[in-house]
Design a protein around this motif. Structure first.
Motif, PDB file in Angstrom:
ATOM      1  N   ASP A 107      22.725 -46.239 -23.123  1.00 19.49           N
ATOM      2  CA  ASP A 107      22.889 -45.730 -24.540  1.00 19.49           C
ATOM      3  C   ASP A 107      23.759 -46.331 -25.250  1.00 19.49           C
ATOM      4  O   ASP A 107      25.136 -46.102 -24.781  1.00 19.49           O
ATOM      5  CB  ASP A 107      22.690 -44.373 -24.670  1.00 19.49           C
ATOM      6  CG  ASP A 107      22.686 -43.981 -25.953  1.00 19.49           C
ATOM      7  OD1 ASP A 107      22.488 -44.891 -26.814  1.00 19.49           O
ATOM      8  OD2 ASP A 107      22.765 -42.892 -26.454  1.00 19.49           O
ATOM      9  N   ASP A 131      19.324 -38.792 -16.760  1.00 19.52           N
ATOM     10  CA  ASP A 131      20.465 -38.588 -17.439  1.00 19.52           C
ATOM     11  C   ASP A 131      21.584 -39.791 -17.242  1.00 19.52           C
ATOM     12  O   ASP A 131      21.946 -40.160 -18.228  1.00 19.52           O
ATOM     13  CB  ASP A 131      21.058 -37.229 -17.251  1.00 19.52           C
ATOM     14  CG  ASP A 131      20.415 -36.066 -17.719  1.00 19.52           C
ATOM     15  OD1 ASP A 131      19.662 -36.311 -18.737  1.00 19.52           O
ATOM     16  OD2 ASP A 131      20.564 -34.778 -17.395  1.00 19.52           O
ATOM     17  N   ASP A 191      26.546 -44.414 -27.510  1.00 18.82           N
ATOM     18  CA  ASP A 191      27.793 -43.599 -27.374  1.00 18.82           C
ATOM     19  C   ASP A 191      28.890 -44.301 -26.424  1.00 18.82           C
ATOM     20  O   ASP A 191      29.916 -43.835 -26.276  1.00 18.82           O
ATOM     21  CB  ASP A 191      27.167 -42.717 -26.138  1.00 18.82           C
ATOM     22  CG  ASP A 191      26.331 -41.477 -26.669  1.00 18.82           C
ATOM     23  OD1 ASP A 191      26.174 -41.256 -28.040  1.00 18.82           O
ATOM     24  OD2 ASP A 191      25.327 -41.128 -26.073  1.00 18.82           O
ATOM     25  N   GLN A 192      28.715 -45.622 -26.496  1.00 16.08           N
ATOM     26  CA  GLN A 192      29.765 -46.391 -25.588  1.00 16.08           C
ATOM     27  C   GLN A 192      30.736 -46.844 -27.013  1.00 16.08           C
ATOM     28  O   GLN A 192      30.290 -46.992 -28.009  1.00 16.08           O
ATOM     29  CB  GLN A 192      29.018 -47.743 -25.126  1.00 16.08           C
ATOM     30  CG  GLN A 192      28.393 -47.202 -23.920  1.00 16.08           C
ATOM     31  CD  GLN A 192      27.609 -48.768 -23.428  1.00 16.08           C
ATOM     32  OE1 GLN A 192      27.871 -49.697 -23.727  1.00 16.08           O
ATOM     33  NE2 GLN A 192      27.181 -48.464 -22.146  1.00 16.08           N
ATOM     34  N   ARG A 195      20.543 -42.923 -19.043  1.00 12.89           N
ATOM     35  CA  ARG A 195      20.480 -42.522 -20.446  1.00 12.89           C
ATOM     36  C   ARG A 195      21.812 -42.914 -20.927  1.00 12.89           C
ATOM     37  O   ARG A 195      22.382 -43.447 -21.939  1.00 12.89           O
ATOM     38  CB  ARG A 195      20.075 -41.395 -21.014  1.00 12.89           C
ATOM     39  CG  ARG A 195      19.972 -41.187 -22.306  1.00 12.89           C
ATOM     40  CD  ARG A 195      19.996 -39.763 -22.643  1.00 12.89           C
ATOM     41  NE  ARG A 195      20.877 -38.985 -22.614  1.00 12.89           N
ATOM     42  CZ  ARG A 195      20.774 -37.741 -21.886  1.00 12.89           C
ATOM     43  NH1 ARG A 195      19.662 -37.103 -21.873  1.00 12.89           N
ATOM     44  NH2 ARG A 195      21.850 -36.871 -21.686  1.00 12.89           N
ATOM     45  N   GLU A 196      22.845 -42.641 -20.152  1.00 10.20           N
ATOM     46  CA  GLU A 196      24.314 -42.636 -20.361  1.00 10.20           C
ATOM     47  C   GLU A 196      24.628 -44.060 -20.294  1.00 10.20           C
ATOM     48  O   GLU A 196      25.617 -44.589 -21.038  1.00 10.20           O
ATOM     49  CB  GLU A 196      25.425 -41.612 -19.787  1.00 10.20           C
ATOM     50  CG  GLU A 196      25.158 -40.031 -20.140  1.00 10.20           C
ATOM     51  CD  GLU A 196      25.999 -39.245 -19.181  1.00 10.20           C
ATOM     52  OE1 GLU A 196      26.845 -39.769 -18.242  1.00 10.20           O
ATOM     53  OE2 GLU A 196      25.710 -38.026 -19.262  1.00 10.20           O
TER      54      GLU A 196
END
Length: 189
Positions: free
Chosen positions: A137, A130, A140-141, A133-134
């Motif tokens: 990715d 997780d 989402d930034q 992924r954050e």
């Protein structure tokens, strides 16, 4: 033995990786900077190795860390059912759980500790997956600030386009996207 379990798990686990890599490559292939690199005369092998693969690997890394939890549970389940390593000298959590089932009433720690070890490791891989992924990715930034490496845009309008690893070809990308007067902040190749 353990080699057969690894081969069986790897044989059944590769198709999702191939689908993820193919989907990423199809999206990246349509990008403007790939067209610009192609116009510069780069070979297909160079495009794949220098521009497509680096953008596909984060998705595959995240997928593999998240899949490790399932692989550990599968191996433990096979060991618990007696289908894992048959050598008693090979410590395996599923085999330990199966051996401790007979003694749950008198010695519950024989099953509790291997179960806790499986739970902690599976949770650890999920948390790492997780977090990766954050971190990896880009969708989402927030938009990249001005002056960051690889950013291209028009200063007056404040429009910046992220062009990873593009360097001196960045003005071509900006012109292809219809932005006037391109400004390259810190292009690197």
């Amino acid at each position: 033995g353990i080699e057969n379990a690894v081969i069986a798990i790897a044989f059944t686990a590769w198709p999702p990786y191939a689908r993820v890599a193919r989907a990423e490559a199809l999206v990246i292939r349509q990008a403007d900077y790939i067209a610009a690199v192609r116009l510069q005369g780069a070979s297909p092998l160079r495009i794949v190795l220098r521009h497509v693969m680096p953008l596909c690997t984060p998705s595959l890394i995240v997928r593999s860390t998240l899949d490790m939890a399932g692989i550990i549970l599968t191996a433990a389940g096979l060991g618990f059912l007696g289908l894992g390593p048959q050598d008693p000298s090979v410590p395996e959590w599923g085999t330990m759980l199966a051996g401790g089932v007979k003694y749950v009433a008198t010695a519950p720690f024989l099953s509790i500790f291997p179960g806790l070890a499986i739970m902690i490791v599976v949770m650890g891989f999920n948390l790492v997956g997780d977090a990766l992924r954050e971190a990896l990715d880009e969708h989402d930034q927030p938009d990249h600030p001005r002056g960051e490496e690889g950013d291209v845009g028009e200063e007056a309008a404040g429009q910046f386009v992220h062009v990873p690893r593009f360097g001196r070809l960045a003005p071509l990308v900006v012109q292809a996207q219809g932005l006037a007067q391109p400004h390259v902040a810190h292009g690197v190749d």
